[in-house]
Design an enzyme around this catalytic site. Structure first.
Site, PDB file in Angstrom:
ATOM      1  CG  ASP A  37      -2.274   0.725   0.911  1.00  0.00           C
ATOM      2  OD1 ASP A  37      -2.231   1.888   0.471  1.00  0.00           O
ATOM      3  OD2 ASP A  37      -3.338   0.124   1.114  1.00  0.00           O
ATOM      4  CG  ASP A  63       2.512   5.498  -6.051  1.00  0.00           C
ATOM      5  OD1 ASP A  63       1.640   4.973  -6.784  1.00  0.00           O
ATOM      6  OD2 ASP A  63       2.661   6.734  -5.948  1.00  0.00           O
ATOM      7  CB  VAL A  64      -0.121   0.544  -7.935  1.00  0.00           C
ATOM      8  CG1 VAL A  64      -0.339  -0.402  -6.772  1.00  0.00           C
ATOM      9  CG2 VAL A  64      -1.199   1.621  -8.008  1.00  0.00           C
ATOM     10  CG  ASN A  90      -7.895  -4.159  -3.443  1.00  0.00           C
ATOM     11  OD1 ASN A  90      -9.110  -4.258  -3.608  1.00  0.00           O
ATOM     12  ND2 ASN A  90      -7.367  -3.505  -2.414  1.00  0.00           N
ATOM     13  CE1 TYR A 154     -12.985   3.982  -8.738  1.00  0.00           C
ATOM     14  CE2 TYR A 154     -15.247   3.656  -9.466  1.00  0.00           C
ATOM     15  CZ  TYR A 154     -14.163   3.255  -8.712  1.00  0.00           C
ATOM     16  OH  TYR A 154     -14.238   2.117  -7.940  1.00  0.00           O
ATOM     17  CE  LYS A 158     -11.823   1.012 -10.110  1.00  0.00           C
ATOM     18  NZ  LYS A 158     -10.815   0.124  -9.503  1.00  0.00           N
TER      19      LYS A 158
END
Ligand code: NAD
Length: 267
Positions: A37, A63-64, A90, A154, A158
């Site tokens: 995370d 940090d993704v 996730n 968003y 997605k």
């Protein structure tokens, strides 16, 4: 024997909400878990909890959106646990801006976290999974990846993740790596739901045919199935976890409106 016996799983955004629920369930089912995370604070407590219960767990600040950090996470998983079999993409964020209100920095940040993050995760995890004898990637999209949504970035991120999932499923099939997406509706007990606009959670409950919000554990159960060998012939699929919202939510709401109009309760 656990359903994830001898598997190594990386879960991003694992400090709370769905990620933490998946970490607990995966660990109970025998997986060694690498929990990542933005900050390690919440993760360290979770790792202690899992270890005290006899599990194998490790935390990493990650940090993704940072490709170099993905390389580090893979190295960590391989050095600590000997490979990678499962990746749950996730981690996620929101903008809450319509198209006319969209500020570009929020747009890019949301696309970076929700879409580029999973892209990088798949890019670096899939070759490691191939060397580990195959694996399963679960991308956490949203009902906003199946329908319109009042958050432009968003929704776009997605929907993009849903398409990227199917592309990855085809690309990685010959490596023995399966890739699927889940599409949660309104899920309580998450930072997302705690920070939602007034009325959002209640509206979400009422719009779902099952008439309630979901729980992180209900998402984790589906992710466990996709992570385990029980789903060995499932790849490129999308599973809504939304109380029936996308299947019949609009029909449900139209029926409610019809009844309220007929009863003169609304005009
Ligand atoms: N809660 C809901 O109602 C809901 C509905 C549909 C989809 N989702 C999706 O579920 C996923 C999990 O969210 P949640 O519901 O558990 O909410 P949450 O806010 O509790 O968890 C999201 C986690 O992602 C982490 N994160 C954010 N940006 C990051 C980054 N750049 N790098 C690493 N970690 C980062 C956060 O720190 C947080 O711990 C998200 O992808 C979200 O879009 C949630």
């Amino acid at each position: 024997m656990g359903r994830l016996h001898e598997k190594v799983a990386i879960i991003t955004g694992a400090a709370g909400g769905q990620g933490a629920a998946e970490a607990r369930l995966f660990s109970r089912e025998g997986a060694s878990v690498v929990l990542t995370d933005l900050a390690r604070d919440g993760l360290n407590d979770l790792v202690s909890e899992l270890r005290q219960a006899g599990g194998r767990a490790i935390a990493a600040r990650h940090d993704v959106t940072d490709e170099a950090q993905w390389v580090d996470v893979m190295r960590l998983a391989e050095s600590e646990f000997g490979g990678v079999n499962v990746l749950v993409n996730n981690a996620g964020t929101i903008s809450r801006q319509g198209i006319a209100d969209t500020a570009l920095d929020a747009w890019y940040r949301t696309i970076d976290v929700n879409l580029t993050g999973p892209l990088l995760g798949m890019k670096w995890a899939a070759p490691v999974m191939r060397r580990s004898g195959g694996g399963s990637i679960i991308n956490v999209s949203s009902t906003a990846g199946l329908t319109a949504h009042n958050d432009a970035a968003y929704c776009a991120s997605k929907w993009g993740l849903r398409g990227l999932t199917k592309t990855a499923a085809v690309e990685f099939a010959e490596w023995g790596v399966r890739v699927n997406s889940i599409h949660p509706g309104v899920i309580g007990g998450t930072t997302f739901s705690r920070n939602s606009a007034p009325g959002h959670a209640e509206a979400g409950r009422r719009a779902a045919p099952l008439q309630r919000e979901g729980a992180p554990d209900e998402c984790a159960n589906v992710v466990l199935f996709l992570a385990s060998d029980e789903s060995s012939y499932v790849t490129g699929a999308e599973i809504a976890i939304d109380g029936g919202y996308t299947a019949g939510g609009t029909l449900w709401m139209r029926s409610k409106l019809r009844d309220a109009l007929a009863a003169g309760e609304i005009v």
